[in-house]
Write an enzyme that holds these catalytic residues in place. Structure first.
Site, PDB file in Angstrom:
ATOM      1  N   ASP A 143       0.845  -1.194   0.000  1.00 37.90           N
ATOM      2  CA  ASP A 143       0.000   0.000   0.000  1.00 37.90           C
ATOM      3  C   ASP A 143       0.879   1.242   0.000  1.00 37.90           C
ATOM      4  O   ASP A 143       1.750   1.395   0.861  1.00 37.90           O
ATOM      5  CB  ASP A 143      -0.882  -0.034   1.258  1.00 37.90           C
ATOM      6  CG  ASP A 143      -1.997   0.986   1.239  1.00 37.90           C
ATOM      7  OD1 ASP A 143      -2.218   1.602   0.190  1.00 37.90           O
ATOM      8  OD2 ASP A 143      -2.642   1.159   2.290  1.00 37.90           O
ATOM      9  N   ASP A 168      -3.654   2.827  -5.469  1.00 41.34           N
ATOM     10  CA  ASP A 168      -2.512   2.859  -4.554  1.00 41.34           C
ATOM     11  C   ASP A 168      -2.290   1.575  -3.761  1.00 41.34           C
ATOM     12  O   ASP A 168      -1.538   1.590  -2.778  1.00 41.34           O
ATOM     13  CB  ASP A 168      -2.654   4.035  -3.582  1.00 41.34           C
ATOM     14  CG  ASP A 168      -3.916   3.949  -2.731  1.00 41.34           C
ATOM     15  OD1 ASP A 168      -4.758   3.061  -2.982  1.00 41.34           O
ATOM     16  OD2 ASP A 168      -4.067   4.780  -1.808  1.00 41.34           O
ATOM     17  N   GLU A 169      -2.872   0.470  -4.154  1.00 42.06           N
ATOM     18  CA  GLU A 169      -2.629  -0.777  -3.425  1.00 42.06           C
ATOM     19  C   GLU A 169      -2.785  -1.988  -4.335  1.00 42.06           C
ATOM     20  O   GLU A 169      -3.521  -1.957  -5.322  1.00 42.06           O
ATOM     21  CB  GLU A 169      -3.575  -0.908  -2.224  1.00 42.06           C
ATOM     22  CG  GLU A 169      -5.033  -1.039  -2.613  1.00 42.06           C
ATOM     23  CD  GLU A 169      -5.927  -1.334  -1.426  1.00 42.06           C
ATOM     24  OE1 GLU A 169      -5.517  -2.108  -0.527  1.00 42.06           O
ATOM     25  OE2 GLU A 169      -7.049  -0.796  -1.402  1.00 42.06           O
TER      26      GLU A 169
END
Length: 397
Positions: free
Chosen positions: A11, A106-107
């Site tokens: 993350d 974002d992950e």
């Protein structure tokens, strides 16, 4: 002999704010808040860890953020830039594993099963991955390592920023037993309150409950979920499928909207943002989703799947507008609109057109791609539709 499963959940830390600090050295070490316009109904998208010390957090109204952190640096989001950095990071992940499941901008999950001979033990590999991301992008990531995705997801969030938590195989249940209830993914505030009202305020206390008892408190699905996960068993929330990934955009308005023309303009702006991101990521979709939130906070949604790839902003807007007219009950003004595309898949299929298409769809697609290329060179708002140009006197943000 079967191999031990190994999953990473990685993350990016305070992603949007971190990109702003990376691109603007003067922002580093200072509270940066990325979100909507100040003084309007915008909300915080992401804030830096410096801002979080003031109590600012994502989804907070911008007005509240300003009250808590009046000296903060407030910036509007630059999705095209965030997508560029996201692509860079995801490409690094792909050098470590052929099975990367991107969950959002974002992950991602990485299936690292069987890679020890290539990279070494999981903890060493995760450390190498973190070093590589920082060296090549200037961004930090937090990683969780475990035998299933659910445990890895929780582990990655425990030591942010720049954290690394490894849960050894066979120790999943012990790991869960030591967590605070608020750190158990999927147990929100309302669920915690219900459990605490029943005298269950820790994971260890819940372990003594039967599945039937938890179902009585939380419903059949919720009780079964909690009964499994507190024992370290993956309840199947995160699968290896990526076809159901969605791209969405929504807007909360300064004033509630009851004028159809204003609503249509808002839908066009949302459709433009979605198409920009689809083209930028070289993705395609046939399913559109619309969300409407009224002034009294009632929220309704509707979706439709068409028989061909959605190829341009105009088509996406037409579909969104038609869904809005079907669902809008005129019982009150509109506070929020959201548009999304579901079942997003890699690639596009401009050849899958209407039987009697005369070539307009292909031409429109090429125009969209040309606008995207200009946006990369000169900024997203260099070329826009006339309807989306703000009237003279309106401040840019």
């Amino acid at each position: 002999m079967s191999q031990t499963p190994v999953f990473f959940h990685v993350d990016l830390d305070a992603f949007f704010a971190s990109v702003e600090q990376l691109d603007n050295p003067a922002y580093r070490g200072k509270p940066v808040i990325v979100g909507g316009e100040i003084g309007k109904r915008g909300v915080v998208s992401t804030c830096s860890y410096e801002a979080r010390k003031f109590g600012v957090h994502s989804a907070m109204p911008m007005s509240r953020a300003v009250a808590l952190c009046p000296g903060g640096i407030y910036v509007r989001g630059r999705m095209h830039r965030y997508h560029e950095k996201s692509r860079d990071v995801m490409h690094i992940f792909e050098t470590f594993s052929p099975a990367v499941q991107q969950m959002s901008v974002d992950e991602a999950f990485l299936d690292m099963s069987g890679t020890a001979r290539l990279f070494g033990p999981p903890e060493e590999t995760a450390f190498k991955l973190k070093q590589c991301v920082f060296a090549e992008t200037g961004l930090t990531v937090s990683a969780g390592v475990a035998s299933n995705r659910y445990i890895a997801k929780i582990a990655s969030g425990l030591r942010k920023p720049d954290g690394l938590v490894v849960v050894p195989f066979g120790e999943e249940a012990a790991f869960m037993a030591e967590l605070r209830l608020k750190d158990v993914w999927g147990v929100g505030e309302k669920t915690r309150n219900r459990l605490e009202d029943a005298g269950l305020s820790t994971v260890k206390s819940i372990l003594s409950c039967s599945e039937a008892m938890l179902q009585g408190l939380l419903g059949q699905a919720g009780g079964s979920f909690l009964h499994s996960v507190i024992r370290g068993i993956d309840a199947g929330i995160f699968t290896g499928e990526t076809a159901s990934r969605s791209i969405s955009s929504e807007q909360t308005f300064e004033y509630d909207l009851d004028d159809i023309a204003a609503i249509e303009t808002a839908l066009l702006e949302l459709a433009s943002d979605i198409m920009f991101r689809l083209l930028d990521e070289k993705q395609s979709s046939r399913t559109i989703h619309l969300k409407i939130r009224y002034s009294d906070f009632r929220t309704v949604s509707i979706q439709e799947t068409v028989d061909h790839t959605i190829n341009d902003t105009g088509e996406l807007y037409d579909l969104a507008r038609n869904l809005f007219l079907k669902k809008y009950d005129r019982s009150g003004p509109v506070r929020l609109l959201g548009v999304g595309v579901h079942n997003v898949a890699a690639g596009s299929d401009p050849g899958q057109m209407d039987l009697f298409d005369t070539g307009d769809s292909v031409r429109k697609r090429k125009v969209e791609e040309a606008v995207l290329a200009l946006a990369h060179k000169r900024g997203k708002k260099l070329v826009t539709r006339a309807r989306l140009i703000p009237p003279r006197g309106r401040n840019e943000s």
